[in-house]
Every structure is written in C-alpha cells, then in structure tokens.
Design a protein around this motif. Sequence first.
Motif, PDB file in Angstrom:
ATOM      1  N   GLY A  53      18.611  -8.838  42.441  1.00 24.07           N
ATOM      2  CA  GLY A  53      17.541  -8.480  41.508  1.00 24.07           C
ATOM      3  C   GLY A  53      16.875  -7.144  41.753  1.00 24.07           C
ATOM      4  O   GLY A  53      16.212  -6.604  40.881  1.00 24.07           O
ATOM      5  N   VAL A  54      17.031  -6.594  42.952  1.00 19.14           N
ATOM      6  CA  VAL A  54      16.296  -5.362  43.284  1.00 19.14           C
ATOM      7  C   VAL A  54      17.220  -4.156  43.159  1.00 19.14           C
ATOM      8  O   VAL A  54      18.327  -4.140  43.703  1.00 19.14           O
ATOM      9  CB  VAL A  54      15.724  -5.430  44.717  1.00 19.14           C
ATOM     10  CG1 VAL A  54      15.095  -4.095  45.111  1.00 19.14           C
ATOM     11  CG2 VAL A  54      14.693  -6.535  44.804  1.00 19.14           C
ATOM     12  N   ASP A  55      16.736  -3.139  42.457  1.00 15.28           N
ATOM     13  CA  ASP A  55      17.547  -1.945  42.238  1.00 15.28           C
ATOM     14  C   ASP A  55      17.239  -0.827  43.240  1.00 15.28           C
ATOM     15  O   ASP A  55      18.140  -0.155  43.721  1.00 15.28           O
ATOM     16  CB  ASP A  55      17.335  -1.428  40.810  1.00 15.28           C
ATOM     17  CG  ASP A  55      17.861  -2.408  39.790  1.00 15.28           C
ATOM     18  OD1 ASP A  55      17.063  -2.910  38.972  1.00 15.28           O
ATOM     19  OD2 ASP A  55      19.066  -2.706  39.836  1.00 15.28           O
ATOM     20  N   VAL A  56      15.957  -0.598  43.524  1.00 18.08           N
ATOM     21  CA  VAL A  56      15.591   0.486  44.454  1.00 18.08           C
ATOM     22  C   VAL A  56      14.513  -0.028  45.406  1.00 18.08           C
ATOM     23  O   VAL A  56      13.600  -0.742  44.980  1.00 18.08           O
ATOM     24  CB  VAL A  56      15.037   1.713  43.694  1.00 18.08           C
ATOM     25  CG1 VAL A  56      14.530   2.799  44.638  1.00 18.08           C
ATOM     26  CG2 VAL A  56      16.104   2.291  42.771  1.00 18.08           C
ATOM     27  N   VAL A  57      14.638   0.313  46.672  1.00 15.84           N
ATOM     28  CA  VAL A  57      13.595  -0.028  47.657  1.00 15.84           C
ATOM     29  C   VAL A  57      13.021   1.272  48.200  1.00 15.84           C
ATOM     30  O   VAL A  57      13.757   2.199  48.539  1.00 15.84           O
ATOM     31  CB  VAL A  57      14.173  -0.844  48.827  1.00 15.84           C
ATOM     32  CG1 VAL A  57      13.086  -1.171  49.838  1.00 15.84           C
ATOM     33  CG2 VAL A  57      14.839  -2.104  48.314  1.00 15.84           C
ATOM     34  N   SER A  58      11.704   1.310  48.288  1.00 14.68           N
ATOM     35  CA  SER A  58      11.109   2.507  48.905  1.00 14.68           C
ATOM     36  C   SER A  58       9.892   2.075  49.707  1.00 14.68           C
ATOM     37  O   SER A  58       9.372   0.981  49.534  1.00 14.68           O
ATOM     38  CB  SER A  58      10.700   3.510  47.838  1.00 14.68           C
ATOM     39  OG  SER A  58       9.564   3.044  47.132  1.00 14.68           O
ATOM     40  N   THR A  59       9.473   2.959  50.597  1.00 16.96           N
ATOM     41  CA  THR A  59       8.238   2.718  51.341  1.00 16.96           C
ATOM     42  C   THR A  59       7.324   3.916  51.151  1.00 16.96           C
ATOM     43  O   THR A  59       7.780   5.034  50.949  1.00 16.96           O
ATOM     44  CB  THR A  59       8.481   2.535  52.845  1.00 16.96           C
ATOM     45  OG1 THR A  59       9.161   3.694  53.340  1.00 16.96           O
ATOM     46  CG2 THR A  59       9.323   1.306  53.124  1.00 16.96           C
ATOM     47  N   ALA A  60       6.020   3.623  51.234  1.00 13.48           N
ATOM     48  CA  ALA A  60       5.061   4.724  51.129  1.00 13.48           C
ATOM     49  C   ALA A  60       3.835   4.356  51.934  1.00 13.48           C
ATOM     50  O   ALA A  60       3.526   3.175  52.120  1.00 13.48           O
ATOM     51  CB  ALA A  60       4.676   4.949  49.676  1.00 13.48           C
ATOM     52  N   ILE A  61       3.133   5.378  52.389  1.00 13.39           N
ATOM     53  CA  ILE A  61       1.902   5.156  53.156  1.00 13.39           C
ATOM     54  C   ILE A  61       0.740   5.259  52.182  1.00 13.39           C
ATOM     55  O   ILE A  61       0.602   6.249  51.464  1.00 13.39           O
ATOM     56  CB  ILE A  61       1.771   6.209  54.275  1.00 13.39           C
ATOM     57  CG1 ILE A  61       3.090   6.253  55.042  1.00 13.39           C
ATOM     58  CG2 ILE A  61       0.553   5.941  55.126  1.00 13.39           C
ATOM     59  CD1 ILE A  61       3.031   6.362  56.505  1.00 13.39           C
ATOM     60  N   ASN A  62      -0.106   4.225  52.132  1.00 12.11           N
ATOM     61  CA  ASN A  62      -1.198   4.243  51.163  1.00 12.11           C
ATOM     62  C   ASN A  62      -2.401   5.000  51.706  1.00 12.11           C
ATOM     63  O   ASN A  62      -2.367   5.561  52.806  1.00 12.11           O
ATOM     64  CB  ASN A  62      -1.545   2.813  50.719  1.00 12.11           C
ATOM     65  CG  ASN A  62      -2.153   2.005  51.853  1.00 12.11           C
ATOM     66  OD1 ASN A  62      -2.520   2.556  52.895  1.00 12.11           O
ATOM     67  ND2 ASN A  62      -2.269   0.705  51.660  1.00 12.11           N
TER      68      ASN A  62
END
Lengths: 577, 299
Positions: A53-62
């Motif tokens: 089900g998931v196309d793209v995974v990313s991480t970010a610092i809030n």
Amino acid sequence: MEGGLGMSIALVLSHYLEGLKERDELDALLPELLRAMGHSVQSRPQTGVAQAGVDVVSTAINESGETEVFLFVIKFGDVGREDFYGGKQAIDPSIREAANEFIRNRLPAKLQAFNKKIVLLTNGVLKQEAQAGYAALSHDIASRPLCSLEFWGMYQLTPLIEAHLFDEGLLLGLGKSDLRAALAGIEDTHSAFRRFIRFVDHCFEVPPEEVSLGVKARKKKFYRRVAAAAMGWAVMLVWGRTENNLKPGVLAGEYLLLRLWSEGVKQGHSKDKLFHERMTASMLLYVDALQAYLARIVPQLMHRRVILGYRPERVLYADLIFEELGRCAQFLLLLQGVGNQDALRLQVHELIVRLVNEHTGCLLPVLDGQSIDLTLVLLALMGEGDVSSAKNLVRSVTNRLIHALKSNQYLPVDTDLIEDAVVASRDENLAPRTFFKTTTLVPALASVAAILEDEEALAELREIALPLLEGVTLERWFPTVELETLTGERKSIASVGVSRALSGIRPTASEEAAASLKGFEGAAAREDFAWHGTPWSVMPVLSARMHRHPLPTWFLAEYAPGGAGDGADTGAPAESE
Amino acid sequence: MNKFYELYGSISSCDETFPARSAVLQSFAQACKDLRVSASGQDESATPVEDCLRAIANQPNLLAIAIAEWLTDREHLPTAKELVHVASIQYLREDVALKFDMGALDKSRVALAGCRLCTLGACPAISLGWALSLAEGGNIGESPFDSAIKLIKYHIEEFPGTTLRMLGADSSPFKTMLIAQEALSVLAADSATMEAMPPLRELSMTPEMRLLLAGLKRAENREINERADDNSILAKLFTSHHFKYANKTSIEIMVGDQPKETTLAMQPYGFSIELPLSEGTDPFAGMMRRNAMWKGVLE
C-alpha cells in the motif's frame, strides 16, 4: 506571492497537477517535492512491486526537533465515495494495509519508534461524499500508537510546491533542461526568452506513437502539454521576481499565449470549453504579470532623462520607448476584452497619455516597424473612447512626417534594423532616402484617420505628404489564415500575408476606409480566422507585436468610434483627454 | 597693411568704457560687412579677422556688447555667428558660467540675443551665463526677465548635467544669486532622485546594443582625433608615435651617429561635452524649439 499573481499561478499549477499521470509523473514529482522540503526520501515507488500500500517513505525533522516518518499512499484524481472502498483506487484497504502490514513488517526497525504519518496523496480533491469515510479511517489510524492519517490533495500540494519546488524540477518531461537553462540565465532577457521558446517547442513535440491513439486520448495529451508549457512559464515568472528581472517572464507570456492559440487551432481544439478555460487562465496570469512588470518599470519609464541613461543614443532610446508604449497599448487592448477592469483600464489609459507626452520622440517612428506600436497606441485610445487624443496623435505624427519628408531627415528606416537607423542618422554622405523605399506608416495613418473620420488629417496626408512620397512604396499588409498558426512554425511573416502597394489616398474618409478594408486575392477575411467571434479576437494585437507585422485593416475597423466590433469592447463613447 | 591688423590693436587695447568699446566694435563690424560685399581680399583677411574675433572673445564685457548688437542686427549676423563659434571654442571647457556686464545694453536685444545664442548652440558657459547675467540685473522689464527665466529653464532641461556642475561650482560668479540657487536645488533634487533609483535589468541594453554603442563612440573619437590632427600645426612639424601596450614609453632618436633615448610617460586625457537632452530623446522637437527661439519665442 501577492494576491493577484499568486492566485493566477495557483490556477496554472492546479491545471498542471491535474494533468499529471499517476504513474511516472505524480510518483516522480513527490520525491522531488519532499527533498525540496527537506525530507530524507527512504524509498521510491517501484512499479509492479508490492509495497503493501505504501508508495514512498520519507523522514523529516519537525519544528520540535523530532523525526517523523511519512508513508505516502499515492492515489489519482478526485477521491469520491466509490474510490474509498473499492474500484481502482481502493483507498480504505490501501491505507489499512499501510497501517498494518507495512508499519509492522516492512518499516525499518529504527523508524518504528517515531511518529508515523500516513499521507493519502492525490492530485485531486477529497469530495464531500468521501468525508465521512475519511473521518472514520482517520479516527481508526489515530487510535494506533504513534500513527496518524493526513490528506495531501490539490489544495495542500499547491502551496507546498509553490513554496519549495518552483523550479525546473517541477517539469518532468523533455523540456526540463531548456527551462533550467532559461532560469539559470534569467538575468539575460533575450537569451532566457530564446531558451523558453525551446522549452515550449519541446513541450509541444508530439511523439510518433501518439498518432495511433484515439481522439479522446490525444486530446488529453494535448491539454497536458498545454498545462506543462503554462507551468514552465509560471515557474519563470516566479524566478524572474527572485532574480529581479521580470522582462523574460513577460516576453514568455506574450509568446505562450500566441503559441497556445496556434497549437489549439492546429489540433482543432480552439472551440473547446476546456481550451477556452486554459487560455483564460494564462491570460489572467499574463495580466497579473504585466501589472507587476509595469509597477516596477513605470517609476523610471516616466522620466526621459532616466531612460536616456539606460539608452544613451537616440535610436536605442526610441527602441525602448516604442517597445514599452506598444506593450502598454497591448495591455489596454487586452483589458478592454477581459471585462470588469475599469479601474485598471483608466490607470493604463492615463499611463499611455503621460508616456506619449513625456517621450515626445514617439511622435515619429525611428524604424518603420515602430508604426505597429504607434497604431496600437491609437487603437487603445480609440478603444477607450478617447477619440480626441487619437486624432491629436494622428495629426502630430502626420505633421512630423511631413517635416521629415521635406527635410529628408529623421525618415523612418524601412529595414527596421537599428544598425541601419544609426548609419542613416550619422552618415552625411549617405543618399537621403537610402533607407526609405517603403513605408507602412503612411497607409496606417491613412486608415486610422479614415476610421476616425478626420477629413483634415486625411487631406494633409493626401495633399501634402503624398506628393513628397514619390518613389516610395506605400505598403498595406493583409494576412492569410496561416497567421493564426504562425507561432511555433519555422516560417517567416512574409509567407503568411499579402501586401498591396497603394496608388494614393482616396478623396474622402469613407472612401479611404472602404478602400483600406477591401480585400484582394490571397488575403483572408476577418471571418476566416478561428478567433473571429470569440474573446480571442484580440490575438492580432499580440501577434503584431511579437511577429512584427502591421495590424490588418479589418482589425483597425473594429475600433471605429461608436461602432462595436466582435470581441472588442470600444468602451464609453464620451471623449476624454 | 590689412586694416584688420589695426583693428586687432584697437580691440586689444580699447578703453573699458561702453562708448569706446561700442565704437571699436562698430568699426570692426563695418569692416567685416565691407569685406563680405567686396569681390576680393577674403582669403588673406581670414586669419586677421579670426584673430580679432578671438580678441573680442577674450574680453567678456566686450563680447557681451558684440553679441547683443550684432546677433540682433540682420546686417551683422554673419559676423555674429562667427564670433559665437570662436567664443564657444574658447570657453568650451569652462567650469563656470561666464558673467557679463549688461548694464548699458538694450535689454530686449539682450533677451533676443540670449535666445539666438541657444539656437546657434553656443557653449553653455556663454549661453547660460548670458541668461543668468540678464536675470541678475534688476529693473530690466517684465518681458526680458521672463525671457531670462525661460532661458535658464531651457538650460535646466537640455543641459542638466552641465548646468548642475556650473551652478554648483565653488567659483561660480552666480553663487549668491537666488534664481541660480533655486535652479541648483531643482537640479540637485532631480539628480538625487535619479541616483536613488535602482538599476533595472528590464530596461538595460542588449549585448548587441552595447557593442554597437561602443563602436559608435570609437568611431566618433577617431573622427575627432583625425580632424584635430589635420588642423594641427604641431602635427605637421613633429613625428608622432602611437603606442598600444604601455603608458611609459621611450623613443629612440638619432643624434648624429648616436642613438639617444627619450623617455615619456603618457597620461590619459579626455574631455566630454553634454549634448542637449533632446538630441537623444527627440531631436526634431529640439530643432523646432531652437528655431522658434531664433525668433525670440520661448516655451
């Protein structure tokens, strides 16, 4: 971005996003956008591979310094009720799969401990009918530890793209490198403009395999190309603002409007409602861009000493003045066709009058081709009902022309080349009329004087100017229908029109007006053009300035005082200075 | 002996009174007029006539009388035009406007002469100085004063850079004059406004235009230098060398059998004059305005 320009750009962007294909384009755009937003992209979409089900995974610092994980489920178009539970999109199952299968089994261990945001991403909107289903799903996801559901649709993506990805990365096709080159060299106006034209050429290249597609599919692809070209232009406008050079964006807009029309006619879509919408979006963006441009240059344009500082030579100074006067006149003529622009029209009208009074050198063209810009000024004034200013201008120009003819000085140079104009003004050994074998100014003045029913001005042209024009061709040009599709073709203006050499000027205004309009073999009638009877009948104005051809007489006739032509709003009949 | 040699002596040494000056100038003007109508003698008198004109130009108050009387008298117009030409060359590089004593002159003739100086393109040191001198004299009548103001306005519009420089110079003879101070403040404010404007890429020239302009300037410079060399006596007497690569040079000359070297350090030299603004913006209007000024008609 300020209100007007920002809204116009958002509209163009939304058209572009709508036109993206689900696979290859929307998927390709997302990682670019995420990286521009400062995300670290962990995985990219792979076609054919089950991703739970998931196309793209990313991480970010809030903002609080915490890492968040984003799991993007990419869907396509507007999300309705039927998309939620089944059908091609099957959103509810996809998201649940992401929340269960993916997070539990496929998400790297180190990311498990962070806040996980599942993002339903689409290039459409969440329809009203799907809100309840979305709310329920969102509630479910939120009940899991460290999980939440977000929706990124058109209205969420647009500001993010505007804020983070407004460069050539937004364009995914062949023209990307041309647009990049245009943006990189945006401080050099003409070079950036030429590169933009190459970008547009690439946008409109039709791959051979497309020929075998059905009508509907080909139409869809056409609109995608239109959207991509408009998107590239919007990006250029934004870059122009950052790099402090708004002119390439303005030139690009003038070219694009003509090119869109040309392509629309060639592909047979010029009567489509959707084509009209896209043209309107581009036109509104152009109006906003031109307003910003004029706001920037007018404070300096109003002072002849300042302009002389930029162009410290008569021919170069005149080149700038006629260009900008012509642009202002074009603006007013376009506004007259747009509607609900009374306040802005008044401003531009006043601006034109002030410019003509400040830069009195515009009362006689230095190059014969500058007659085009002068004619546009006359039409713009006539379109506002300012007949007296138009008549005064015709008489002033005629008066100066007569002086020039008598003294053989300052005659408009017929080659339209700056180099020749410089030679003509400096070389004392040059024969007096070396560069005055042809004039389009005199026929244009005669036509306008006739349309204005100014018998006196016409008499001056006929009785005083004409005898001094022996041996000079009085050229009046009539386009063929191919003028409409000239933009983007490798053709010259000489191949899309026919010219008549006048034998004289008729004894009365009405006879001269009739003679001006009389067509001949090879010339197209007003009605033959696809823009006739549409709001786009004002396109000859853009065409005349861009391709440097005279205004056809059937176009001039539409601005006759008291008469309303098709698509040309002649404004209030009351005269004003 | 050519009578112009005598006249030269009279002009150079005449009394500094209005009647004496006027008389000498009258004699000279008549002699020039006679020369014009006579069948012979023009060639050999050319140089002494020019010398006399230079001697007149050298004395501003004599120049004022000559201009006021000849430039407004049809009979002496050719002499007046030559005088204006010679004087303009003489004062071309002046840093300030010249002050003229117009006390004894007919003010309406002075006003007309001021207009005609502008038509003839006299150098601003003369034409601006003329207008300011006229405006400075009190009780000159409404019409001449009005003309003086309009002439000053003409200089502000057509020669803003030169007028600003001349009025702002410390040694300007019109420093304390109210009208000059007002004109200076207008020009200074305009200049400050222009300098505050940010340079706009949208209005700048294309690279091709820059090349064209540079070529024009080089051609103009070449033409000026060639004409200067053609008219120069020194150039005919001396050998000239042209160097490309260095400003410090050494020239080899043979003294007998021995070569000797003379070193010379060259300095850059340049001089520019401001053309009327209308030459760049609207030469036709500029020409019409100046033609009208010949008739004393001012905007």
